[in-house]
Design a protein around this motif. Structure first.
Motif, PDB file in Angstrom:
ATOM      1  N   LEU A   1       0.834  -1.190   0.000  1.00 40.09           N
ATOM      2  CA  LEU A   1       0.000   0.000   0.000  1.00 40.09           C
ATOM      3  C   LEU A   1       0.874   1.248   0.000  1.00 40.09           C
ATOM      4  N   ILE A   2       0.447   2.263  -0.741  1.00 34.21           N
ATOM      5  CA  ILE A   2       1.065   3.586  -0.701  1.00 34.21           C
ATOM      6  C   ILE A   2       0.061   4.518  -0.030  1.00 34.21           C
TER       7      ILE A   2
ATOM      8  N   ARG B   1       6.527   2.384   9.070  1.00 34.38           N
ATOM      9  CA  ARG B   1       6.978   3.432   9.990  1.00 34.38           C
ATOM     10  C   ARG B   1       6.115   4.662   9.750  1.00 34.38           C
ATOM     11  N   GLN B   2       5.704   5.321  10.846  1.00 38.47           N
ATOM     12  CA  GLN B   2       4.912   6.539  10.741  1.00 38.47           C
ATOM     13  C   GLN B   2       5.576   7.653  11.541  1.00 38.47           C
ATOM     14  N   ASP B   3       5.858   8.754  10.873  1.00 34.50           N
ATOM     15  CA  ASP B   3       6.397   9.941  11.522  1.00 34.50           C
ATOM     16  C   ASP B   3       5.291  10.993  11.614  1.00 34.50           C
ATOM     17  N   PRO B   4       5.387  11.924  12.584  1.00 34.60           N
ATOM     18  CA  PRO B   4       4.315  12.911  12.781  1.00 34.60           C
ATOM     19  C   PRO B   4       3.948  13.642  11.494  1.00 34.60           C
ATOM     20  N   GLY B   5       2.664  13.670  11.191  1.00 31.88           N
ATOM     21  CA  GLY B   5       2.180  14.388  10.015  1.00 31.88           C
ATOM     22  C   GLY B   5       2.520  13.719   8.705  1.00 31.88           C
ATOM     23  N   GLN B   6       3.001  12.486   8.774  1.00 25.80           N
ATOM     24  CA  GLN B   6       3.402  11.775   7.561  1.00 25.80           C
ATOM     25  C   GLN B   6       2.543  10.543   7.353  1.00 25.80           C
ATOM     26  N   GLY B   7       2.505  10.105   6.115  1.00 27.67           N
ATOM     27  CA  GLY B   7       1.864   8.836   5.838  1.00 27.67           C
ATOM     28  C   GLY B   7       2.745   7.684   6.279  1.00 27.67           C
ATOM     29  N   LEU B   8       2.235   6.487   6.192  1.00 27.69           N
ATOM     30  CA  LEU B   8       3.014   5.307   6.546  1.00 27.69           C
ATOM     31  C   LEU B   8       3.998   4.974   5.428  1.00 27.69           C
ATOM     32  N   ARG B   9       5.195   4.557   5.801  1.00 26.52           N
ATOM     33  CA  ARG B   9       6.197   4.138   4.826  1.00 26.52           C
ATOM     34  C   ARG B   9       6.601   2.699   5.111  1.00 26.52           C
ATOM     35  N   LEU B  10       6.723   1.909   4.040  1.00 26.13           N
ATOM     36  CA  LEU B  10       6.969   0.481   4.157  1.00 26.13           C
ATOM     37  C   LEU B  10       8.440   0.200   4.446  1.00 26.13           C
ATOM     38  N   ILE B  11       8.703  -0.589   5.488  1.00 24.34           N
ATOM     39  CA  ILE B  11      10.072  -0.947   5.868  1.00 24.34           C
ATOM     40  C   ILE B  11      10.444  -2.313   5.268  1.00 24.34           C
ATOM     41  N   TYR B  12       9.695  -3.332   5.621  1.00 26.99           N
ATOM     42  CA  TYR B  12       9.899  -4.693   5.126  1.00 26.99           C
ATOM     43  C   TYR B  12       8.545  -5.375   4.986  1.00 26.99           C
ATOM     44  N   TYR B  13       8.499  -6.394   4.131  1.00 26.88           N
ATOM     45  CA  TYR B  13       7.316  -7.212   4.065  1.00 26.88           C
ATOM     46  C   TYR B  13       7.701  -8.658   3.789  1.00 26.88           C
ATOM     47  N   SER B  14       6.781  -9.542   4.148  1.00 28.06           N
ATOM     48  CA  SER B  14       7.010 -10.980   3.972  1.00 28.06           C
ATOM     49  C   SER B  14       5.719 -11.609   3.470  1.00 28.06           C
ATOM     50  N   GLN B  15       5.840 -12.365   2.408  1.00 34.73           N
ATOM     51  CA  GLN B  15       4.643 -13.010   1.857  1.00 34.73           C
ATOM     52  C   GLN B  15       4.536 -14.466   2.267  1.00 34.73           C
ATOM     53  N   ILE B  16       5.644 -15.016   2.807  1.00 28.47           N
ATOM     54  CA  ILE B  16       5.632 -16.416   3.176  1.00 28.47           C
ATOM     55  C   ILE B  16       6.746 -16.650   4.182  1.00 28.47           C
ATOM     56  N   VAL B  17       6.609 -17.710   4.952  1.00 31.44           N
ATOM     57  CA  VAL B  17       7.636 -18.041   5.945  1.00 31.44           C
ATOM     58  C   VAL B  17       9.002 -18.190   5.280  1.00 31.44           C
ATOM     59  N   ASN B  18      10.009 -17.685   5.982  1.00 24.20           N
ATOM     60  CA  ASN B  18      11.417 -17.768   5.543  1.00 24.20           C
ATOM     61  C   ASN B  18      11.716 -16.941   4.297  1.00 24.20           C
ATOM     62  N   ASP B  19      10.848 -15.997   3.987  1.00 22.50           N
ATOM     63  CA  ASP B  19      11.097 -15.090   2.870  1.00 22.50           C
ATOM     64  C   ASP B  19      10.616 -13.697   3.227  1.00 22.50           C
TER      65      ASP B  19
ATOM     66  N   GLN C   1      11.117  -9.225   1.936  1.00 18.88           N
ATOM     67  CA  GLN C   1      11.610  -8.276   0.947  1.00 18.88           C
ATOM     68  C   GLN C   1      11.749  -6.891   1.561  1.00 18.88           C
ATOM     69  N   LYS C   2      12.711  -6.126   1.078  1.00 14.80           N
ATOM     70  CA  LYS C   2      12.881  -4.746   1.528  1.00 14.80           C
ATOM     71  C   LYS C   2      11.778  -3.869   0.970  1.00 14.80           C
ATOM     72  N   GLY C   3      11.349  -2.928   1.805  1.00 10.57           N
ATOM     73  CA  GLY C   3      10.429  -1.907   1.359  1.00 10.57           C
ATOM     74  C   GLY C   3      11.191  -0.651   0.965  1.00 10.57           C
ATOM     75  N   ASP C   4      10.527   0.499   1.107  1.00  8.68           N
ATOM     76  CA  ASP C   4      11.115   1.760   0.666  1.00  8.68           C
ATOM     77  C   ASP C   4      12.204   2.300   1.591  1.00  8.68           C
ATOM     78  N   ILE C   5      12.163   1.920   2.884  1.00 10.60           N
ATOM     79  CA  ILE C   5      13.094   2.513   3.853  1.00 10.60           C
ATOM     80  C   ILE C   5      13.711   1.425   4.728  1.00 10.60           C
ATOM     81  N   ALA C   6      14.283   0.390   4.122  1.00  9.85           N
ATOM     82  CA  ALA C   6      14.789  -0.766   4.867  1.00  9.85           C
ATOM     83  C   ALA C   6      16.139  -0.533   5.558  1.00  9.85           C
ATOM     84  N   GLU C   7      16.877   0.484   5.168  1.00  8.31           N
ATOM     85  CA  GLU C   7      18.215   0.685   5.721  1.00  8.31           C
ATOM     86  C   GLU C   7      18.174   0.896   7.226  1.00  8.31           C
TER      87      GLU C   7
END
Lengths: 113, 111
Positions: free
Chosen positions: A101-102, B36-54, B56-62
């Motif tokens: 989602l964005i 991750r959510q910062d004040p006055g900001q939308g949510l930003r994706l850090i990491y996601y997982s679609q299945i066990v043991n896997d 993927q990096k999101g937009d701000i994984a560092e």
């Protein structure tokens, strides 16, 4: 790159008023659009989910519309109540089966008694 | 009731310290996400997982790391490499037809 914008950033209305929150997105290639509610310091609660093939969804006093071609969605709240006070977030679904989602930055709504 | 449990609700990190945020779900969902959510900001994706043991990096994984050893659990570690970790962290899972469920969040503060 997909960008989601919500206008206005904040809105204050008297109780009982009907109101509209706006959401726009830059890339029409979306899978769906969702509206969420967030109370202060809390997680998000899903309100409405509109698939890309749909034009609107309704739940109680809430109605959300989607116009993919123009990159716009609106959330209509009828007969607003003080309990509706919260931040409303719009999010578009991208990335296929990844389910990503964005999010927009949200509209903070205050309904005065 | 099915849902997502995040713990702790509040977390304080000292400079140079790694901390781990817990996320557990009993919804039997395959896909899980950290935002991750910062004040006055939308949510930003850090990491996601679609299945066990896997996962993927999101937009701000560092500066972040995750693991997915069990379907129910998706912990997030905020490492010392994350220079500005103070934020509100939200875990979510996705069920059928893009139905998202969010946890109640963890507020992380650097002291």
């Amino acid at each position: 790159k997909q960008e989601v914008t919500q206008i206005p950033a904040a809105l204050s209305v008297p109780e009982g008023e009907n109101l509209v929150l706006n959401c726009s997105f830059t890339d029409s290639a979306i899978y769906n659009l969702q509206w969420f509610r967030q109370d202060p310091g809390k997680g998000l609660t899903s309100l409405l989910l509109i698939q890309s093939s749909q034009r609107e969804q309704t739940s109680g006093r809430l109605n959300a519309s989607l116009d993919k071609s123009s990159g716009r969605s609106t959330l209509y709240i009828a007969a607003s109540q003080p309990g509706d006070s919260a931040t409303y977030l719009c999010a578009v679904g991208v990335g296929g089966s990844q389910g990503n989602l964005i999010f927009g930055k949200g509209t903070k709504l205050s309904v005065k008694p | 009731d099915g849902g997502i449990t995040q713990s702790p609700k509040y977390l304080f990190r000292k400079e140079g310290q790694n901390v781990t945020l817990s996320c557990e779900q009993n919804l039997n969902h395959d896909a899980m996400y950290w935002y991750r959510q910062d004040p006055g900001q939308g949510l930003r994706l850090i990491y996601y997982s679609q299945i066990v043991n896997d996962f993927q990096k999101g937009d701000i994984a560092e500066g972040y790391s995750v693991s997915r050893e069990k379907k129910e659990s998706f912990p997030l570690t905020v490492t010392s490499a994350q220079k500005n970790p103070t934020a509100f962290y939200l875990c979510a899972s996705m069920g059928p037809n893009w139905g998202y469920t969010f946890g109640s969040g963890t507020r992380l503060t650097v002291v």
